[in-house]
Design a protein around this motif. Structure first.
Motif, mmCIF file in Angstrom:
data_model
loop_
_atom_site.group_PDB
_atom_site.id
_atom_site.type_symbol
_atom_site.label_atom_id
_atom_site.label_comp_id
_atom_site.label_asym_id
_atom_site.label_seq_id
_atom_site.Cartn_x
_atom_site.Cartn_y
_atom_site.Cartn_z
ATOM 1 N N LEU A 115 0.820 -1.212 0.000
ATOM 2 C CA LEU A 115 0.000 0.000 0.000
ATOM 3 C C LEU A 115 0.857 1.267 0.000
ATOM 4 O O LEU A 115 0.424 2.305 -0.503
ATOM 5 N N PHE A 159 1.876 0.814 -6.105
ATOM 6 C CA PHE A 159 0.454 1.008 -5.803
ATOM 7 C C PHE A 159 0.075 2.480 -5.910
ATOM 8 O O PHE A 159 -1.014 2.810 -6.363
ATOM 9 N N THR A 211 -2.890 3.917 -8.188
ATOM 10 C CA THR A 211 -3.932 4.765 -7.612
ATOM 11 C C THR A 211 -4.048 6.072 -8.394
ATOM 12 O O THR A 211 -5.150 6.565 -8.638
ATOM 13 N N ARG A 223 -10.512 2.545 -5.768
ATOM 14 C CA ARG A 223 -9.757 1.477 -5.091
ATOM 15 C C ARG A 223 -9.753 0.204 -5.934
ATOM 16 O O ARG A 223 -8.722 -0.442 -6.099
ATOM 17 N N VAL A 261 -6.385 -1.444 -7.640
ATOM 18 C CA VAL A 261 -5.965 -2.816 -7.340
ATOM 19 C C VAL A 261 -5.850 -3.629 -8.627
ATOM 20 O O VAL A 261 -4.903 -4.399 -8.797
ATOM 21 N N TYR A 289 -2.748 -2.600 -10.500
ATOM 22 C CA TYR A 289 -1.607 -3.208 -9.807
ATOM 23 C C TYR A 289 -1.517 -4.692 -10.150
ATOM 24 O O TYR A 289 -0.439 -5.203 -10.441
ATOM 25 N N ASP A 329 -0.353 -9.510 -4.775
ATOM 26 C CA ASP A 329 -1.636 -9.304 -5.453
ATOM 27 C C ASP A 329 -2.783 -9.882 -4.626
ATOM 28 O O ASP A 329 -3.826 -9.238 -4.444
ATOM 29 N N LEU A 351 -3.443 -7.808 -1.521
ATOM 30 C CA LEU A 351 -4.121 -6.567 -1.882
ATOM 31 C C LEU A 351 -5.594 -6.806 -2.191
ATOM 32 O O LEU A 351 -6.456 -6.019 -1.785
ATOM 33 N N ILE A 352 -5.897 -7.878 -2.868
ATOM 34 C CA ILE A 352 -7.298 -8.180 -3.200
ATOM 35 C C ILE A 352 -8.081 -8.532 -1.938
ATOM 36 O O ILE A 352 -9.226 -8.100 -1.771
ATOM 37 N N LEU A 358 -8.784 -5.330 -0.246
ATOM 38 C CA LEU A 358 -9.834 -4.611 -0.955
ATOM 39 C C LEU A 358 -11.213 -5.146 -0.582
ATOM 40 O O LEU A 358 -12.124 -4.368 -0.299
#
Length: 146
Positions: free
Chosen positions: A15, A20, A24, A88, A92, A95, A115, A118-119, A122
């Motif tokens: 993040l 990232f 974003t 967001r 993601v 990314y 990955d 991050l998912i 999210l």
């Protein structure tokens, strides 16, 4: 997941990463351009479909929900998405598509760790918005069948 776990540490580092932050920064432009957004979805689905094996099944399912939501948004069918949630999701997915990120995807097994972290983050961060979308999707599909 206990605080201080490896996944938490990876997530915090992802993040805060330049990768990232770059994703974003691009997310708003994608959200405002239907053509770019739909191309992003095609690219994400192509990469997701290339992930073979049952170990990726949960990841494919989660990405499927995100892509359906964004497609419904892009086509104007579903616009009840807060801007923060929309950007967001797009960040993601940008990314996710990038082969060069915090942990490069070319590394066997561990390449998708960032990955996946991050998912999962999210889904936790936008859970209510995803539930609202799934309810809308279910109602729409039920009405379509009748």
């Amino acid at each position: 997941m206990p605080s201080g776990s490896t996944t938490d540490n990876i997530l915090v580092r992802v993040l805060k990463s330049v990768f990232f932050k770059t994703a974003t920064g691009k997310a708003g432009r994608y959200a405002r351009n239907t053509g770019s957004l739909l191309q992003l979805l095609r690219d994400v689905l192509s990469k997701t479909n290339a992930l073979k094996g049952s170990g990726y099944e949960a990841l494919r399912e989660k990405i499927g929900v995100l892509t359906r939501l964004l497609k419904a948004y892009a086509t104007g069918e579903y616009r009840i998405v807060p801007w923060k949630t929309l950007t967001r999701i797009i960040a993601v997915l940008i990314y996710f598509l990038s082969p060069i990120d915090f942990i490069p995807d070319i590394l066997p097994v561990v390449g998708f760790t960032d990955d996946i972290a991050l998912i999962v983050w999210l889904f936790n961060a936008i859970g209510t918005d995803l539930n609202d979308f799934r309810e809308w999707e279910t109602k729409r599909n039920t009405i379509s069948i009748d």
